[in-house]
Write a protein that holds these residues in place. Structure first.
Motif, PDB file in Angstrom:
ATOM      1  N   LEU A 124       0.836  -1.208   0.000  1.00 34.41           N
ATOM      2  CA  LEU A 124       0.000   0.000   0.000  1.00 34.41           C
ATOM      3  C   LEU A 124       0.869   1.256   0.000  1.00 34.41           C
ATOM      4  CD1 LEU A 124      -2.771  -1.052   2.535  1.00 34.41           C
ATOM      5  CD2 LEU A 124      -3.021  -0.759   0.062  1.00 34.41           C
ATOM      6  N   LEU A 125       1.956   1.222   0.768  1.00 33.60           N
ATOM      7  CA  LEU A 125       2.865   2.368   0.787  1.00 33.60           C
ATOM      8  C   LEU A 125       3.476   2.599  -0.592  1.00 33.60           C
ATOM      9  CD1 LEU A 125       4.623   1.754   4.209  1.00 33.60           C
ATOM     10  CD2 LEU A 125       3.053   3.630   3.643  1.00 33.60           C
ATOM     11  N   ARG A 155      10.776   5.252   2.679  1.00 29.03           N
ATOM     12  CA  ARG A 155      11.783   4.444   3.381  1.00 29.03           C
ATOM     13  C   ARG A 155      11.470   4.330   4.868  1.00 29.03           C
ATOM     14  NH1 ARG A 155      16.928   7.338   0.632  1.00 29.03           N
ATOM     15  NH2 ARG A 155      16.994   6.126  -1.293  1.00 29.03           N
ATOM     16  N   GLY A 156      11.170   5.463   5.488  1.00 23.35           N
ATOM     17  CA  GLY A 156      10.873   5.457   6.916  1.00 23.35           C
ATOM     18  C   GLY A 156       9.632   4.654   7.265  1.00 23.35           C
ATOM     19  N   ARG A 157       8.598   4.812   6.447  1.00 25.62           N
ATOM     20  CA  ARG A 157       7.344   4.097   6.711  1.00 25.62           C
ATOM     21  C   ARG A 157       7.502   2.592   6.477  1.00 25.62           C
ATOM     22  NH1 ARG A 157       2.057   7.398   6.172  1.00 25.62           N
ATOM     23  NH2 ARG A 157       2.780   9.538   6.300  1.00 25.62           N
ATOM     24  N   GLN A 193      -0.750   2.938  12.434  1.00 22.28           N
ATOM     25  CA  GLN A 193      -0.075   4.236  12.548  1.00 22.28           C
ATOM     26  C   GLN A 193       0.733   4.560  11.289  1.00 22.28           C
ATOM     27  OE1 GLN A 193      -0.427   6.630  14.864  1.00 22.28           O
ATOM     28  NE2 GLN A 193      -2.077   5.306  15.571  1.00 22.28           N
ATOM     29  N   VAL A 194       1.272   3.540  10.638  1.00 22.26           N
ATOM     30  CA  VAL A 194       2.067   3.752   9.418  1.00 22.26           C
ATOM     31  C   VAL A 194       1.201   4.345   8.309  1.00 22.26           C
ATOM     32  CG1 VAL A 194       3.389   2.578   7.609  1.00 22.26           C
ATOM     33  CG2 VAL A 194       3.725   1.934   9.993  1.00 22.26           C
ATOM     34  N   LEU A 212      12.689  -2.012  -4.343  1.00 26.90           N
ATOM     35  CA  LEU A 212      13.953  -2.610  -4.757  1.00 26.90           C
ATOM     36  C   LEU A 212      15.110  -1.629  -4.590  1.00 26.90           C
ATOM     37  CD1 LEU A 212      15.494  -4.943  -6.196  1.00 26.90           C
ATOM     38  CD2 LEU A 212      14.916  -3.803  -8.342  1.00 26.90           C
ATOM     39  N   ILE A 213      14.923  -0.417  -5.067  1.00 26.23           N
ATOM     40  CA  ILE A 213      15.993   0.580  -5.032  1.00 26.23           C
ATOM     41  C   ILE A 213      16.188   1.169  -3.635  1.00 26.23           C
ATOM     42  CG2 ILE A 213      16.646   2.878  -5.877  1.00 26.23           C
ATOM     43  CD1 ILE A 213      15.212   2.056  -8.522  1.00 26.23           C
ATOM     44  N   ALA A 214      15.091   1.462  -2.954  1.00 27.58           N
ATOM     45  CA  ALA A 214      15.185   2.206  -1.701  1.00 27.58           C
ATOM     46  C   ALA A 214      15.423   1.347  -0.479  1.00 27.58           C
ATOM     47  CB  ALA A 214      13.900   3.015  -1.509  1.00 27.58           C
ATOM     48  N   VAL A 215      14.929   0.137  -0.466  1.00 27.38           N
ATOM     49  CA  VAL A 215      14.898  -0.618   0.775  1.00 27.38           C
ATOM     50  C   VAL A 215      15.785  -1.852   0.776  1.00 27.38           C
ATOM     51  CG1 VAL A 215      13.378  -1.826   2.366  1.00 27.38           C
ATOM     52  CG2 VAL A 215      12.580   0.222   1.221  1.00 27.38           C
TER      53      VAL A 215
END
Length: 109
Positions: free
Chosen positions: A14-15, A30-32, A47-48, A76-79
């Protein structure tokens, strides 16, 4: 109530969709995702997504594929470099789920 890996992966999908639609920036994504992957309870997962609209409408097939693909590559790229191959598998699962949902929607119409 405690959550499973499937619940966490669903929230990550969903994010990715919210990112693809421009509601959240890459750093926030990234944070979520980190918060979702670390969540132990349903409340922590809620909460996310608390300040994001719920995704209730079914996208058209082409939109679903591009949203899913975009979310997959963003994860893939960010996490993946930070969280490993399990996150890649979760992202791929989210993409497949979106494509199957769109296919189901089209066959019912």
């Amino acid at each position: 109530m405690r959550v499973s890996d499937v619940d966490r992966d669903e929230v990550c999908g969903l994010l990715g969709q919210h990112f693809a639609e421009g509601r959240i920036a890459l750093d926030e994504l990234r944070g979520r995702i980190g918060a979702a992957q670390g969540a132990a309870t349903e409340e922590e997962l809620r909460q996310v997504l608390a300040d994001l609209p719920s995704v209730t409408s079914r996208p058209r097939f082409r939109g679903a594929v591009w949203t899913g693909l975009g979310g997959f590559f963003v994860i893939l790229i960010a996490v993946v470099p930070h969280h490993g191959p399990a996150t890649l598998i979760a992202a791929l699962g989210s993409f497949i789920g979106i494509v199957l949902m769109a296919d189901d929607f089209l066959t019912r119409s």
